[in-house]
Structure formats: C-alpha cells, structure tokens
Design an enzyme around this catalytic site. Structure first.
Site: not given
Length: 352
Positions: A62, A214
């Site tokens: 990241y 999600p």
C-alpha cells in the site's frame, strides 16, 4: 460495536475494521484511493476508536510502505488499545528478493513492517497471496518462528484458492505450526464467489473471513446506477481494471434492490451493503475504508441494527449468480442438494 472471534482462534476482533489503503497516496492505484497524511489519519483513528473499531489493516504494497508509516504515526500513544493487521508477499520491487513468502523475505518483511508501524509486534500477519515457488512448509515454519519470537501474534492469508488454503492448514497441523486463523477475501453483494468454495472450507476449518472491498470496488456507493453515467470524479475510471469484473445488469439489479430498502429503512446504500455482509457465515470482520470523516461515519453506522429476513431475501435474490461447476449441481439437482444442504446462516456465522 459487536466483537467476534477471529475464526476458531481466541482473538476477538470488531465486526468492522479500518483499512488504511487510503493512507500515503503513492502510485497509480493507491494514489487514486486517497492521500491521507498522518494528521488526517490520526483524526480517523480517533473516530474509529471512539466507535469501538479497534483493528486497523494495511500492507507493505500500500503506497510502497507509506500506508504503514502513516498508520504508525497515527496510533502513537495508544498502541495498547488496538490491533494491527498487515500483509506481505506481493512484489514490492523488481528484485528476486522483493516478492514471495520465502523465509528470508518473510523475516525481512516482518522487520520492515514493525519498523514502519513503530511497534514491537503485529497482531495479524497475513500472506497477501499464495507463492507457488516457495514450499508451504518453509513459509509455515518461518511464521512459526515469528510467532515464537513474539513478533506476530496470529498468522493469516489473503486471496488464496481453496486448495491452497486447505493444503496449508493440513501441513500446519502435520508439523504443529500455527494454523491460519483468518482469510482476507473479496466479498460483496456483487461479488459472491467466496460462497462457493472458500466459505464452506472456512466453516469446516474455523477460518474467519476478513472482508475487503465490501462495496464492490466502489460500485455500491449509490453513485453508480442504471442509465446514469459513471461520475467524472469516480476512482473507477482509473482503478476498475485492478478489481474483479462485474456484470453491469446484475450490478443495476442489486442497486435497485438496495434503493428500495434504503427507502424503507432510511439507511444509505453502503450501510445496507455492509450490514448484509455482517450476517453471512464465517465473516469475522468487514474492512471499511474512508477518505474523510463524513464517509467514515456513514460506514460506521452499518452496525447496531439488522436487515429483516425479507430484506435479506430480496438482496440475496438480486445478487444471486449461477455457481460454476462443480458447485451448480448442488443448487439445482435434488440428489446433490440432499447430500450437501445449504449452510445455516445463523449457526455458521462467527459469534463470540
């Protein structure tokens, strides 16, 4: 905040975790996600802790490690109040020792993560991908050493296929190494592939799902709708190819169903999509991300209430997809279904 056991382990984790992918902002992909600095990150961590969100997830890829560095700055002075989760294994550079899960790579990756996070231990250390070049025995033995040294508390994986995870669990049991307690997976109303193989495995073996993306790679925010063009500022223009493909008609059917339920409940589309996931079998924690305080607070309101059985059924129907072989006979043919009944959502769901 609700707390759940992470798989069959004794570790209790919050139903919602915070993903630090927006911290740092380096590179094409993560620069599109966000560029939160240490000051802004500290404010987001404050809000999370006040709401009971005590697990924070990152990875060495990241923003080329900047995410871990910013997260380390943001949690200073309250390390004992939270859990740190990070991942390694994906390439961080072109060199032969900058990818994979060999013993040398895992030890160095763990030491680098500890330094960037400014901590003496990592609560959940996950292999970001399966490494077919490194013997599973080597990776597991190394993780065992790191656990015994107190540098990591629990090992987990991310993005493994079913056979890769099952073989790893069997080898861990054979040699007495710590078993993987978590599988960080993609799972959403428009991406239910997790249910066909990995979910039954997780139920059987006691592996908790830590769900990433999600909201279907940003498609379930309420901004993408039938007959409405993708907003010009949407990050999907730059990042869509990095995520799994999505059938547009199925996406629109799901959003239509979410719209109806949003009218009934007064909830936002992201809140509904996250709440649906929280009632699925094996889900221990759903990782939410946010670029700013407003987005974070909206996502935090996905807990503390439940969809009705009728609303769940409507979302199930709108998001259903035909399972691939060899799973579809278990849905469509009586003889197969008799031998393999559907998972019981209430009994199988992760609970303390």
């Amino acid at each position: 905040m609700e707390y759940r056991r992470l798989g069959a382990s004794g570790l209790m984790v919050p139903a919602l975790s915070f993903g630090a992918g927006t911290f740092g902002g380096k590179g094409e992909l993560f620069g599109a996600w966000g560029s939160t600095d240490a000051r802004e990150a500290r404010r987001l961590v404050d809000i999370c802790l006040d709401a009971g969100v005590t697990m924070f997830d990152s990875a060495d890829v990241y923003s080329d490690g900047a995410s871990e560095e910013v997260l380390g700055e943001a949690i200073k002075g309250r390390r004992d109040r939270l859990l740190l989760s990070t991942k390694t294994g994906l390439p961080t550079g072109p060199g032969p020792y900058e990818a994979g899960t060999s013993r040398s790579r895992l030890i160095k990756a763990c030491e680098d993560a500890l330094r960037r996070l400014d901590t003496d231990h990592i609560d959940l250390f996950q292999l970001h991908a399966f490494d077919a070049r490194t013997p599973i025995e080597e990776a597991l033995a190394t993780l065992d050493e790191l656990v015994r040294a107190g540098k990591i508390r629990y090992p987990g994986v991310s993005n493994f296929a079913g056979w890769q995870l099952m073989k790893s669990l069997a080898i861990a049991e054979r040699y007495g190494h710590p078993r993987y307690v978590a599988h960080q997976v993609y799972y959403s109303l428009i991406g239910r592939d997790y249910e066909w193989d990995l979910m039954p495995l997780a139920v059987d073996q006691g592996v908790g799902a830590v769900v990433w993306s999600p909201l279907g790679w940003g498609r379930l925010t309420g901004k993408v709708r039938r007959d409405r063009p993708l907003p010009a500022q949407s990050r999907l223009h730059r990042t869509a190819d990095f995520g799994p493909p999505v059938d547009e008609e199925r996406l629109y059917d799901v959003v239509d169903a979410l719209d109806e339920i949003a009218e009934e409940t007064g909830r936002t589309i992201p809140q509904l999509a996250i709440n649906w996931l929280l009632r699925r079998p094996t889900v221990s924690s759903v990782v939410i991300g946010a670029r700013d305080e407003t987005q974070l607070r909206d996502n935090l309101d996905a807990v503390g209430w439940e969809l009705t059985p009728d609303q769940v059924a409507r979302l199930d129907k709108a998001s259903a997809a035909t399972a691939p072989y060899p799973y579809f006979p278990y849905e469509r043919q009586e003889g197969f279904a008799r031998l393999n009944p559907p998972l019981d959502l209430r009994a199988a769901a992760s609970r303390p």
